[in-house]
Design a protein around this motif. Structure first.
Motif, PDB file in Angstrom:
ATOM      1  N   GLN A  74       0.832  -1.203   0.000  1.00 13.19           N
ATOM      2  CA  GLN A  74       0.000   0.000   0.000  1.00 13.19           C
ATOM      3  C   GLN A  74       0.866   1.253   0.000  1.00 13.19           C
ATOM      4  N   MET A  75       1.944   1.237   0.789  1.00 15.15           N
ATOM      5  CA  MET A  75       2.830   2.400   0.800  1.00 15.15           C
ATOM      6  C   MET A  75       3.380   2.674  -0.599  1.00 15.15           C
ATOM      7  N   ARG A  76       3.729   1.613  -1.319  1.00 18.89           N
ATOM      8  CA  ARG A  76       4.292   1.791  -2.655  1.00 18.89           C
ATOM      9  C   ARG A  76       3.250   2.327  -3.637  1.00 18.89           C
ATOM     10  N   TYR A  77       2.005   1.907  -3.488  1.00 13.14           N
ATOM     11  CA  TYR A  77       0.944   2.514  -4.295  1.00 13.14           C
ATOM     12  C   TYR A  77       0.826   4.003  -3.972  1.00 13.14           C
ATOM     13  N   ASN A  78       0.857   4.335  -2.678  1.00 18.16           N
ATOM     14  CA  ASN A  78       0.787   5.737  -2.253  1.00 18.16           C
ATOM     15  C   ASN A  78       1.937   6.538  -2.846  1.00 18.16           C
ATOM     16  N   CYS A  79       3.106   5.917  -2.848  1.00 16.36           N
ATOM     17  CA  CYS A  79       4.311   6.580  -3.358  1.00 16.36           C
ATOM     18  C   CYS A  79       4.140   6.923  -4.839  1.00 16.36           C
ATOM     19  N   GLY A  80       3.706   5.937  -5.619  1.00 19.91           N
ATOM     20  CA  GLY A  80       3.517   6.170  -7.046  1.00 19.91           C
ATOM     21  C   GLY A  80       2.467   7.219  -7.323  1.00 19.91           C
ATOM     22  N   ALA A  81       1.394   7.207  -6.528  1.00 24.85           N
ATOM     23  CA  ALA A  81       0.341   8.208  -6.710  1.00 24.85           C
ATOM     24  C   ALA A  81       0.867   9.614  -6.448  1.00 24.85           C
ATOM     25  N   ALA A  82       1.705   9.752  -5.411  1.00 25.85           N
ATOM     26  CA  ALA A  82       2.273  11.068  -5.096  1.00 25.85           C
ATOM     27  C   ALA A  82       3.215  11.537  -6.201  1.00 25.85           C
ATOM     28  N   LEU A  83       3.971  10.623  -6.789  1.00 28.48           N
ATOM     29  CA  LEU A  83       4.833  10.977  -7.920  1.00 28.48           C
ATOM     30  C   LEU A  83       3.994  11.493  -9.089  1.00 28.48           C
ATOM     31  N   ALA A  84       2.904  10.797  -9.382  1.00 26.57           N
ATOM     32  CA  ALA A  84       2.044  11.198 -10.505  1.00 26.57           C
ATOM     33  C   ALA A  84       1.395  12.547 -10.251  1.00 26.57           C
ATOM     34  N   HIS A  85       1.038  12.798  -9.017  1.00 29.14           N
ATOM     35  CA  HIS A  85       0.330  14.034  -8.670  1.00 29.14           C
ATOM     36  C   HIS A  85       1.167  15.267  -8.997  1.00 29.14           C
ATOM     37  N   ARG A  86       2.491  15.151  -8.894  1.00 30.90           N
ATOM     38  CA  ARG A  86       3.376  16.298  -9.153  1.00 30.90           C
ATOM     39  C   ARG A  86       3.920  16.331 -10.577  1.00 30.90           C
ATOM     40  N   ASP A  87       3.613  15.326 -11.386  1.00 26.29           N
ATOM     41  CA  ASP A  87       4.271  15.213 -12.688  1.00 26.29           C
ATOM     42  C   ASP A  87       3.486  15.937 -13.775  1.00 26.29           C
ATOM     43  N   ASN A  88       4.199  16.279 -14.862  1.00 23.51           N
ATOM     44  CA  ASN A  88       3.547  16.984 -15.961  1.00 23.51           C
ATOM     45  C   ASN A  88       3.839  16.362 -17.326  1.00 23.51           C
ATOM     46  N   VAL A  89       4.533  15.209 -17.348  1.00 25.55           N
ATOM     47  CA  VAL A  89       4.789  14.555 -18.632  1.00 25.55           C
ATOM     48  C   VAL A  89       3.621  13.627 -18.974  1.00 25.55           C
ATOM     49  N   LYS A  90       3.467  13.335 -20.258  1.00 26.22           N
ATOM     50  CA  LYS A  90       2.366  12.494 -20.724  1.00 26.22           C
ATOM     51  C   LYS A  90       2.928  11.353 -21.582  1.00 26.22           C
ATOM     52  N   PRO A  91       3.511  10.365 -20.954  1.00 29.21           N
ATOM     53  CA  PRO A  91       4.055   9.237 -21.719  1.00 29.21           C
ATOM     54  C   PRO A  91       2.935   8.330 -22.226  1.00 29.21           C
ATOM     55  N   ASP A  92       3.290   7.397 -23.075  1.00 29.52           N
ATOM     56  CA  ASP A  92       2.313   6.434 -23.577  1.00 29.52           C
ATOM     57  C   ASP A  92       1.992   5.367 -22.537  1.00 29.52           C
ATOM     58  N   ILE A  93       3.024   4.947 -21.805  1.00 32.32           N
ATOM     59  CA  ILE A  93       2.819   3.905 -20.789  1.00 32.32           C
ATOM     60  C   ILE A  93       3.676   4.193 -19.558  1.00 32.32           C
ATOM     61  N   VAL A  94       3.256   3.613 -18.449  1.00 31.66           N
ATOM     62  CA  VAL A  94       4.018   3.652 -17.201  1.00 31.66           C
ATOM     63  C   VAL A  94       4.459   2.233 -16.888  1.00 31.66           C
ATOM     64  N   ALA A  95       5.715   2.071 -16.499  1.00 34.28           N
ATOM     65  CA  ALA A  95       6.236   0.746 -16.180  1.00 34.28           C
ATOM     66  C   ALA A  95       7.134   0.829 -14.957  1.00 34.28           C
ATOM     67  N   GLY A  96       7.187  -0.257 -14.216  1.00 34.95           N
ATOM     68  CA  GLY A  96       8.107  -0.363 -13.094  1.00 34.95           C
ATOM     69  C   GLY A  96       9.308  -1.179 -13.491  1.00 34.95           C
ATOM     70  N   VAL A  97      10.474  -0.804 -12.988  1.00 34.48           N
ATOM     71  CA  VAL A  97      11.653  -1.646 -13.195  1.00 34.48           C
ATOM     72  C   VAL A  97      11.484  -2.857 -12.276  1.00 34.48           C
ATOM     73  N   PRO A  98      11.338  -4.055 -12.862  1.00 37.53           N
ATOM     74  CA  PRO A  98      10.996  -5.228 -12.040  1.00 37.53           C
ATOM     75  C   PRO A  98      12.096  -5.518 -11.006  1.00 37.53           C
ATOM     76  N   ASP A  99      11.703  -6.020  -9.841  1.00 42.93           N
ATOM     77  CA  ASP A  99      10.326  -6.172  -9.379  1.00 42.93           C
ATOM     78  C   ASP A  99       9.921  -5.020  -8.460  1.00 42.93           C
ATOM     79  N   SER A 100      10.901  -4.407  -7.832  1.00 38.93           N
ATOM     80  CA  SER A 100      10.616  -3.455  -6.763  1.00 38.93           C
ATOM     81  C   SER A 100       9.930  -2.189  -7.246  1.00 38.93           C
ATOM     82  N   GLY A 101      10.131  -1.808  -8.512  1.00 44.28           N
ATOM     83  CA  GLY A 101       9.496  -0.598  -9.016  1.00 44.28           C
ATOM     84  C   GLY A 101       8.064  -0.795  -9.467  1.00 44.28           C
ATOM     85  N   THR A 102       7.641  -2.058  -9.597  1.00 42.00           N
ATOM     86  CA  THR A 102       6.317  -2.345 -10.165  1.00 42.00           C
ATOM     87  C   THR A 102       5.162  -1.782  -9.336  1.00 42.00           C
ATOM     88  N   PRO A 103       5.099  -1.998  -8.017  1.00 41.47           N
ATOM     89  CA  PRO A 103       3.957  -1.440  -7.275  1.00 41.47           C
ATOM     90  C   PRO A 103       3.932   0.083  -7.270  1.00 41.47           C
TER      91      PRO A 103
END
Length: 468
Positions: free
Chosen positions: A254-283
């Motif tokens: 859950q913390m990692r989901y929260n972390c990713g959401a906070a990153l997105a909230h401040r971002d302004n780029v519009k990529p085609d896809i979002v990916a995590g560097v496996p495995d730890s970056g995925t959540p």
């Protein structure tokens, strides 16, 4: 790092000990060990697990060992558990932590008596043996554990198995966790709280910082009450903790989901896809995708059936090679795409630069990098997270030296940890250029701490801001 599992049971405990210890395999790569106590006294097995998993190495031991008390560990450094004979009687001990003042403690023990230590290969003293020697300076285990906690510069959490029960002691500042589980006729103690779930245990409670308990198959008794101050490692949530664990009531996943959401909230780029560097970056990437609405995808897959962990070899370039070989591209998801990648952190930067180059070679148009934590500027003083011997192994410190020269004051260094300064912006841009990212934006410390959801004063953030 390292992890441990201890169990006291009316029945034979070896099955629970074997699987409970194995569930900590993500925390270490060099040694595994189990010690038991039963009708035949103490028994122990230690194996090298650098090239073979814990289960494979210990399958034979499971059939030959027996006991109603047991402790096991996964260690990234020293062989353990150790069996020690002293005026306390015979006991087994395993530890998780880091000792920065080994030489000073050793000299003090020599002055106090005729102590001696067996050197490991390379001439180092086994830290767990050193802890046992400190404990043996006092008249009982509780006084000895407290003496060790006071004397050690760093951190130290431990399990001590005696013929009467198992002592569990969390480090003075609680930098690593200890979770207790319970089922009919048994109690257990472990680093990772999920380790006992599939063995039939339910959550009993977590130890507080500095707390010492002793338990057998029927009871858990608190011998030293927990302290008020805590500094649990925040990086456990960001990276080292297993996704199904929780610490201080906060789920790692859950913390990692929260972390990713906070990153997105401040971002302004519009990529085609979002990916995590496996495995730890995925959540983290899942949290980003859920918040931003940008599709989550897996443009490369980590091949794990036969490869060991990427940081297993002691030679850095071999670790980098294995990390690269484990990532298999899905070209249809890469070619002509703008990708945003989330990794748990950037340490040296070598692996992420090679991953980025690999994506460009596979046809990616853009590669935007979003680490799930702030820039790592200080090497950890409290836990053995890395075999790095110098802060200059960190890409941030190399870039700061490039911008400021080799002699950097603490005051200047602090400017590079503040995301609102010009120095910070210059550092991030230099890292971006050096690693060839399209854009680079680190997580802010305040956002990351908020993602954990517990009081900020209880979290250790030393590696990011140098504050103890």
């Amino acid at each position: 790092m390292g992890g441990f599992f201890g169990v006291a049971s009316h029945e034979d405990c070896v099955f629970d000990l074997f699987f409970g210890t194995d569930y900590h395999s993500h925390l270490g790569t060099r040694r595994g060990g189990m010690a038991v106590y039963g009708e035949k006294g103490f028994d122990r097995a230690i194996h090298n697990i650098e090239n073979s998993p814990f289960r494979t190495k210990f399958e034979k031991d499971v059939h030959s060992m027996s006991g109603h008390f047991g402790i096991g560990c996964i260690s990234d450094y020293e062989p353990q558990p150790l069996i020690v004979r002293s005026h306390h009687g015979t006991y087994a001990i395993t530890t998780v932590g880091k000792i920065n003042n080994t030489q000073e403690i050793t000299e003090e023990l020599f002055r106090n008596g005729h102590s001696h230590f067996l050197e490991m290969s390379g001439g180092d003293i086994n830290p767990t043996e050193l802890v046992a020697s400190i404990i043996n300076q006092k008249e009982n285990f509780v006084e000895g554990i407290q003496y060790a906690q006071e004397l050690i510069d760093g951190s130290m959490t431990m399990l001590i198995m005696t013929p009467r029960g198992i002592y569990a002691a969390r480090g003075k500042m609680g930098r690593t966790p200890v979770a207790l589980g319970k089922k009919d006729g048994a109690y257990c103690a472990c680093f990772e709280s999920f380790a006992y779930l599939n063995l039939g245990y339910t959550e009993y409670r977590e130890l507080g910082p500095g707390e010492i308990v002793v338990f057998d198959a029927d009871h858990v008794q608190t011998l030293v009450q927990p302290g008020k101050d805590m500094k649990i490692c925040t990086f456990l949530w960001v990276y080292y903790g297993y996704p199904s664990s929780s610490y201080e009531g906060m789920s790692v996943e859950q913390m990692r989901y929260n972390c990713g959401a906070a990153l997105a909230h401040r971002d302004n780029v519009k990529p085609d896809i979002v990916a995590g560097v496996p495995d730890s970056g995925t959540p983290h990437a899942i949290g980003y995708a859920n918040e931003s609405g940008i599709p989550f995808s897996r443009p490369f897959i980590k091949y794990t059936p036969t490869w060991p962990r990427s940081f297993m070899p002691t030679i850095q370039n071999k670790r980098n090679l294995i990390a690269k070989m484990k990532l298999i591209p899905v070209h249809d998801l890469i070619k002509n795409r703008s990708l945003l990648l989330i990794d748990d952190s950037i340490v040296r930067g070598t692996q992420l630069r090679e991953t980025t180059e690999f994506l460009y070679q596979s046809g990616a148009k853009e590669v935007h990098i979003r680490p799930a934590c702030p820039p790592l500027v200080y090497g950890c003083k409290y836990l053995n997270f890395s075999r790095s011997t110098s802060d200059m192994d960190l890409i941030t410190r190399r870039v700061i030296a490039k911008l400021e020269g080799d002699d950097v004051s603490d005051e200047t260094l602090k400017k590079y940890t503040d995301p609102d300064t010009e120095e910070y912006a210059n550092m991030v841009e230099e890292i971006r250029k050096e690693l060839n990212f399209t854009t680079l934006r680190y997580h802010r410390l305040d956002d990351m701490v908020n993602s954990v959801g517990i009081e900020p004063c209880k979290l250790c953030t030393y590696c990011w801001n140098g504050e103890e």
